[in-house]
Design a protein around this motif. Structure first.
Motif, PDB file in Angstrom:
ATOM      1  N   GLU A 167      17.590  14.248  40.568  1.00 27.49           N
ATOM      2  CA  GLU A 167      18.521  13.317  39.934  1.00 27.49           C
ATOM      3  C   GLU A 167      18.636  13.588  38.432  1.00 27.49           C
ATOM      4  OE1 GLU A 167      16.137  12.501  42.009  1.00 27.49           O
ATOM      5  OE2 GLU A 167      17.175  11.672  43.737  1.00 27.49           O
ATOM      6  N   ASP A 176      28.983  12.247  34.861  1.00 23.34           N
ATOM      7  CA  ASP A 176      30.057  11.580  35.612  1.00 23.34           C
ATOM      8  C   ASP A 176      29.952  11.867  37.106  1.00 23.34           C
ATOM      9  OD1 ASP A 176      31.047  10.479  33.386  1.00 23.34           O
ATOM     10  OD2 ASP A 176      32.872  11.685  33.264  1.00 23.34           O
ATOM     11  N   TYR A 177      29.702  13.138  37.409  1.00 18.19           N
ATOM     12  CA  TYR A 177      29.566  13.538  38.812  1.00 18.19           C
ATOM     13  C   TYR A 177      28.373  12.828  39.456  1.00 18.19           C
ATOM     14  CZ  TYR A 177      29.427  16.728  42.818  1.00 18.19           C
ATOM     15  OH  TYR A 177      29.427  17.262  44.066  1.00 18.19           O
ATOM     16  N   LEU A 179      27.278   9.945  38.831  1.00 20.96           N
ATOM     17  CA  LEU A 179      27.718   8.590  39.149  1.00 20.96           C
ATOM     18  C   LEU A 179      28.521   8.562  40.449  1.00 20.96           C
ATOM     19  CD1 LEU A 179      27.601   5.812  37.657  1.00 20.96           C
ATOM     20  CD2 LEU A 179      29.915   6.292  36.870  1.00 20.96           C
ATOM     21  N   THR A 180      29.439   9.536  40.622  1.00 19.32           N
ATOM     22  CA  THR A 180      30.281   9.511  41.820  1.00 19.32           C
ATOM     23  C   THR A 180      29.481   9.790  43.084  1.00 19.32           C
ATOM     24  OG1 THR A 180      30.904  11.857  41.800  1.00 19.32           O
ATOM     25  CG2 THR A 180      32.256  10.369  40.500  1.00 19.32           C
ATOM     26  N   LEU A 181      28.319  10.430  42.952  1.00 15.57           N
ATOM     27  CA  LEU A 181      27.497  10.672  44.139  1.00 15.57           C
ATOM     28  C   LEU A 181      26.686   9.433  44.512  1.00 15.57           C
ATOM     29  CD1 LEU A 181      26.111  14.300  43.721  1.00 15.57           C
ATOM     30  CD2 LEU A 181      28.056  13.509  45.041  1.00 15.57           C
ATOM     31  N   GLY A 182      26.803   8.391  43.704  1.00 14.98           N
ATOM     32  CA  GLY A 182      26.155   7.139  44.051  1.00 14.98           C
ATOM     33  C   GLY A 182      24.805   6.930  43.394  1.00 14.98           C
ATOM     34  N   PHE A 183      24.450   7.751  42.423  1.00 16.19           N
ATOM     35  CA  PHE A 183      23.178   7.550  41.740  1.00 16.19           C
ATOM     36  C   PHE A 183      23.373   6.606  40.560  1.00 16.19           C
ATOM     37  CE2 PHE A 183      22.656  11.764  43.677  1.00 16.19           C
ATOM     38  CZ  PHE A 183      21.530  11.507  44.437  1.00 16.19           C
ATOM     39  N   ASN A 184      22.355   5.808  40.303  1.00 16.79           N
ATOM     40  CA  ASN A 184      22.410   4.863  39.208  1.00 16.79           C
ATOM     41  C   ASN A 184      22.070   5.591  37.902  1.00 16.79           C
ATOM     42  OD1 ASN A 184      22.045   2.838  37.352  1.00 16.79           O
ATOM     43  ND2 ASN A 184      21.092   1.446  38.824  1.00 16.79           N
TER      44      ASN A 184
END
Lengths: 376, 248
Positions: A167, A176-177, A179-184
């Protein structure tokens, strides 16, 4: 004592051992975490954090009245964290850029800290002396408990670094990417920033407010030169940091009146200098050498391509030609001709040359477009 | 703009984004049916990238809602892949092409779990698909602009999503790479995927895309290219009298 005496005393003299271990661990943890600051292009954050810690030290003294390191560093931690997240919220909520916010908070907190220090110095009860050692650090005050705390923090941050390795790497490269993968990303950001603040606060006692950011940046900048892998870079940064600590302590202990913090920073700077010059791929020297080699190689190929064009006019590519006809072309010397023969690209008989099959092939490849991009 | 009973991939209602008091996107309503290859066109500062970022939650809108297949985006992340602008990352970062493509698998892995052989295999397949297998161990700073864009595309392919958002994938790439990328995008569309592409070259819109959205802070028009890609909408969007040369 000189340096050899120092190293022989290292394992017998308790105090010396503690200080050396302390600076080594400090260098390692700073190098490790500093890599993150450097790769996130937040190099100056460390400088702001360390300066922001100063008023915390002064306030902790004013409130508790003790000079116990742990209380003072707790104050430093709180004010360092405060400064850091203040910077982040300024960047987020106003239109000010990162560097402006950093400069603002840095000077504001440092100014306030200096104000408090001068105020404390004028207080009637004389117990105040020694707070100013946090400006430039004093490794000699390191005690074994301090080193335990450092080792503890290093262990914990190493644990989290390994746990969230994937992570954190993603966050460093492309937030940004991530974030889009769902990581905080907020959690990851707070995690890594908190550890950087912690490492800086631990170093204040040894290296001091003013020079602390160099401990973060120098080992990481040096390590980046030697590798193209993140894991290796972080490992090397930790090694460089640790060696800077040990060597810096050794040099300062073997000379009189050299304070440890600045010497450690200078040693780290030497690592940076050496890395910039001598690193195998990215180093200045390697790049120079590559440049000259390429130029020589190019001259060689220029001559070969001239020969190729001459040879093309004949049915037999290995038809001999007079060496004299090359004289008019740029890039030809007797030396390049010998080199070409060495590579088995041409044969020389008397004052005549002829292209070999291998040389012909080489010249032909020379005119083909780049390997690079193919259609799919 | 009549989207009939086809399944909607994306439905946007009243989306408004502002920096300070200045609106960047104003009251956008958009319905994007499943299985289209759509271009978002508009002048600089029209909010094209912002629209994508707002859909993906990278930028917080001040109003409006976004539904992906009828549900909020947060529950649908696994179905969405994102190709950011190439210039947003540091290409001197110490990593290899394969490693970047592997990042596409991180979402499905979730927290903490490390990528293994299966992830490596799908990353290699994606690299092959974009014609970059030979470069898998190359340090990313040693790739050309077109190759870097292919790597980004491969990273999104690995996600095996239903909807792809791409921010100017043709920016700064050579003609070969542009052809290669559009070929892959059309293949994805033919396989039923939905693709939303921020695009700058108006000449190629009819050739590349079958759906288009005109955007200039407000939504101007959205629909099939053959119906709405005309001088009227272009003039409305770009503000100048616009004539497209579309070859019959």
């Amino acid at each position: 004592m000189n340096i050899t005496e120092y190293f022989s005393m290292l394992f017998t003299d308790y105090t010396l051992g503690v200080i050396t271990l302390g600076t080594a661990v400090l260098g390692a943890v700073c190098g490790m975490l500093g890599s993150f600051a450097v790769l996130r292009r937040q190099s100056l954050l460390g400088d702001a954090i360390s300066h922001a810690a100063l008023p915390g030290i002064a306030l902790a003294f004013l409130l508790t009245g003790t000079k116990q390191t742990h209380f003072l560093l707790l104050g430093a931690l709180i004010s360092g964290l405060l400064g850091t997240f203040w910077i982040k919220s300024i960047v987020k909520k106003t239109r000010l850029k990162n560097d402006t916010a950093l400069g603002l908070i840095l000077s504001l907190f440092f100014g306030f800290g200096m104000l408090l220090l001068t105020f404390i110095q004028k207080l009637p009860n004389a117990n105040q002396a020694g707070l100013d050692k946090y400006l430039f650090g004093q490794a000699a005050t390191l005690m074994v408990q301090d080193v335990y705390v450092m080792i503890g923090v290093t262990g914990v941050s190493l644990f989290f670094l390994l746990l969230f390795w994937k992570e954190l790497k993603l966050l460093l490269f492309d937030p940004d990417y991530t974030l889009t993968l769902g990581f905080n990303t907020r959690f990851l950001d707070i995690l890594i920033t908190s550890f950087i603040v912690l490492a800086i606060v631990l170093g204040l006692q040894t290296v001091g407010v003013v020079l602390m950011s160099a401990m973060l940046l120098a080992p990481a900048a040096a390590a980046r030169q030697w590798t193209n892998r993140l894991s290796v870079m972080i490992f090397l940064a930790a090694i460089f940091g640790a060696f800077s600590g040990v060597l810096g302590t050794a040099i300062s202990a073997s000379q009189n009146n050299l304070s440890t913090g600045p010497v450690i920073v200078l040693v780290a700077a030497v690592f940076v200098l050496l890395s910039f010059v001598f690193a195998p791929q990215r180093g200045l020297l390697a790049r120079r050498i590559r440049f000259y080699r390429n130029r020589k190689e190019l001259n060689l190929r220029k001559t070969l391509s001239v020969m190729y064009h001459i040879a093309q006019n004949h049915k037999d590519i290995s038809h001999p030609h007079a060496i004299k006809i090359l004289n008019n072309f740029h890039g030809y010397t007797r030396k390049t001709l010998n080199k070409l023969e060495e590579k088995n690209w041409v044969e020389i008989r008397g004052n005549q040359w002829s292209l070999t099959a291998k040389g012909y092939q080489e010249a032909e490849n020379f005119y083909k477009p780049n390997e690079a991009i193919q259609d799919i | 703009m009549n989207v009939k009973n086809e399944k909607l991939a994306i439905k946007i209602d009243d989306l408004t984004v502002a920096y300070d008091y200045k609106p960047v996107l104003w009251d956008i309503d958009l319905k994007i049916p499943e299985g289209v290859l759509m271009a978002i066109v508009g002048p600089n500062g029209a909010g094209k990238s912002t629209l994508i970022k707002a859909i993906l939650g990278i930028i917080k809108p001040i109003a409006g809602s976004v539904k992906i297949f009828g549900k909020p985006y947060k529950t649908q992340r696994a179905k969405v892949a994102y190709v950011p602008q190439k210039g947003t990352v540091d290409w001197d970062f110490p990593t290899t092409a394969l490693d970047v493509v592997m990042m596409g698998t991180y979402g499905s892995l979730g927290w903490i779990k490390r990528p293994g052989q299966a992830q490596r295999k799908s990353a290699l397949e994606a690299l092959e698909k974009v014609g970059m297998l030979a470069f898998k161990n190359r340090q990313i700073s040693q790739l050309s602009g077109g190759q870097q864009q292919r790597i980004f595309l491969a990273r999104a392919l690995v996600q095996n999503a239903s909807i792809y958002f791409m921010d100017e994938p043709f920016q700064g790439v050579d003609a070969t790479t542009e052809r290669a990328i559009i070929k892959i995008l059309k293949e994805l569309r033919d396989a039923g995927k939905t693709l939303i592409v921020v695009h700058h070259d108006l000449q190629t819109v009819p050739e590349y895309f079958n759906w288009v959205t005109f955007l200039n802070v407000k939504g101007i028009a959205s629909g099939p290219v053959k119906d709405i890609f005309n001088d009227d909408n272009l003039t409305k969007t770009y503000g100048i009298n616009y004539k497209v040369a579309i070859n019959p």
